[in-house]
Design an enzyme around this catalytic site. Structure first.
Site, PDB file in Angstrom:
ATOM      1  N   LYS A 194     -35.301  19.025 -29.922  1.00 50.09           N
ATOM      2  CA  LYS A 194     -35.045  17.592 -30.067  1.00 50.09           C
ATOM      3  C   LYS A 194     -34.634  17.060 -28.704  1.00 50.09           C
ATOM      4  CE  LYS A 194     -32.342  14.113 -32.473  1.00 50.09           C
ATOM      5  NZ  LYS A 194     -31.400  13.818 -33.555  1.00 50.09           N
ATOM      6  N   LYS A 247     -39.316  17.057 -31.801  1.00 49.40           N
ATOM      7  CA  LYS A 247     -39.020  15.638 -31.949  1.00 49.40           C
ATOM      8  C   LYS A 247     -38.691  15.021 -30.600  1.00 49.40           C
ATOM      9  CE  LYS A 247     -35.595  12.675 -34.034  1.00 49.40           C
ATOM     10  NZ  LYS A 247     -34.353  12.587 -34.734  1.00 49.40           N
TER      11      LYS A 247
HETATM   12  C1  PBG Z   1     -29.515  11.721 -36.063  1.00 50.87           C
HETATM   13  C2  PBG Z   1     -30.969  11.476 -36.006  1.00 50.87           C
HETATM   14  C3  PBG Z   1     -31.676  10.631 -35.119  1.00 50.87           C
HETATM   15  C4  PBG Z   1     -32.999  10.618 -35.560  1.00 50.87           C
HETATM   16  C5  PBG Z   1     -33.077  11.482 -36.668  1.00 50.87           C
HETATM   17  N1  PBG Z   1     -31.823  12.016 -36.916  1.00 50.87           N
HETATM   18  C6  PBG Z   1     -31.211   9.774 -33.997  1.00 50.87           C
HETATM   19  C7  PBG Z   1     -30.522  10.345 -32.857  1.00 50.87           C
HETATM   20  O1  PBG Z   1     -30.479  11.555 -32.619  1.00 50.87           O
HETATM   21  O2  PBG Z   1     -29.930   9.539 -32.138  1.00 50.87           O
HETATM   22  C8  PBG Z   1     -34.101   9.792 -34.962  1.00 50.87           C
HETATM   23  C9  PBG Z   1     -35.290   9.509 -35.835  1.00 50.87           C
HETATM   24  C10 PBG Z   1     -36.188   8.399 -35.411  1.00 50.87           C
HETATM   25  O3  PBG Z   1     -36.047   7.797 -34.322  1.00 50.87           O
HETATM   26  O4  PBG Z   1     -37.081   8.070 -36.197  1.00 50.87           O
HETATM   27  N2  PBG Z   1     -29.016  12.818 -35.407  1.00 50.87           N
END
Ligand code: PBG
Length: 324
Positions: A194, A247
């Site tokens: 991520k 991601k």
């Molecule tokens: C929370 C989380 C996030 C997303 C999914 N879970 C945001 C972040 O890490 O700030 C983002 C998903 C998206 O942008 O569609 N930890």
């Protein structure tokens, strides 16, 4: 010229016969925003076509998706500011509306697959995924909080736990606690690679979950790094993850590809809010064709190696497949 690749493109039937990548509704996971209350369906300004739902209106929506072949949902809670605190206690509180909603969804549609999000941010007064002390995000102190959250979600009936927090060691910690509490059947889809991405903006608008100070770069990965994704994947795999997720998806197709080549468990990709928002905005302006752009994007993520794709396009794409 004895080799003419165009011969295999000369009709729709031949093109379909030699098509290398197939994508069906069964490969899609639909992210959905949930809010406490009744009769709520509020469109997210920076993510048109997506809403914050109250449970009563979400139930028929889920049924419609199921009729289109979308059976897996990743549910995210929008929590009121007054319920947030430093240690995210509401995330596992008895009265948590998200946990009640999951229970109700599983009762109403036992055959659906529900995925949850494990991270502190929607419940944290600091807006970070981990515990903040003196401006630092603490790793090991965060793990028991994440595990409590995961167990509460498993208890409510979640099929797949989705740790999105990027703390070190969390997959193993959560796996161990789930097993000790009798939830050996509950899966973990780890947010393995991520990245600290600019594409999460609309999601943070939807949940009002942006960090109150600083950024997420001490835990989310540097977009410049690829080999580090292999290290994260080795850890998550050995700690017991059932799926490895990348991601965002579109700027990271190379990462999806190397994880697919190197690990023998399913690879998933999150086609995040900002990626979908670009398509909504351009198509609303008449600059891009919505259906064709969405289809090409999803196909490319699949071609790169994703077995499953989390996408805000899930319902529309499934509808498109049905109309074909
Ligand atoms: C929370 C989380 C996030 C997303 C999914 N879970 C945001 C972040 O890490 O700030 C983002 C998903 C998206 O942008 O569609 N930890």
């Amino acid at each position: 010229m004895n080799i003419r690749p165009r011969r295999n493109r000369k009709s729709m039937a031949i093109r379909a016969m030699v098509e290398e990548t197939k994508l069906g509704a069964e490969n899609l996971i639909y992210p959905i925003f949930l809010e406490d209350g009744k009769n709520i369906k509020t469109e997210i300004k920076s993510l048109p076509n997506n809403f914050r739902w109250s449970l009563d209106l979400l139930l028929p929506e889920v049924e419609q998706c199921m009729n289109l072949g979308v059976n897996t949902f990743d549910i995210f809670p929008a929590v009121s500011e007054h319920l947030k605190d430093v240690t995210a206690t509401y995330s596992y509180a008895e009265e948590n509306f998200y946990l009640h909603a999951i229970r109700k969804l599983k009762e109403s549609f036992p055959e659906i697959v529900i995925m949850s999000d494990v991270a502190m941010d929607p419940y944290s007064s600091d807006g970070h995924d981990g515990l903040v002390r003196n401006g630092k995000i603490l790793n090991d102190e965060t793990l028991p909080i994440l595990a409590k959250m995961a167990i509460a979600q498993a208890q409510a009936g979640v099929d797949i736990i989705g740790p999105s927090d990027m703390m070190d060691g969390r997959v193993g910690f959560i796996r161990n606690e789930l097993d000790l509490n009798g939830y050996a059947d509950v899966s973990i889809m780890s947010y393995t690679a991520k990245y600290a991405s600019a594409f999460y903006g609309p999601f943070r608008d939807a949940l009002n979950s942006a960090p109150k100070s600083g950024d997420k770069k001490t835990y989310q990965m540097n977009p410049a790094n690829k080999r580090e994704a292999l290290l994260e994947a080795e850890l998550d795999f050995s700690e017991g993850a059932d799926f490895l997720m990348v991601k965002p998806a579109l700027c990271y197709l190379d990462i999806i590809h190397i994880l697919k080549e190197n690990f023998n468990i399913p690879i998933t990709a999150y086609n995040v809010s900002g990626e979908c928002a670009m398509v909504y905005a351009a198509s609303q302006n008449g600059w891009l064709n919505y259906e064709n752009t969405m289809s090409e994007m999803l196909l490319s993520i699949r071609r790169a190696g994703a077995d499953g794709i989390l996408t805000y396009f899930a319902k529309d794409f499934a509808q498109l497949l049905k109309n074909r």
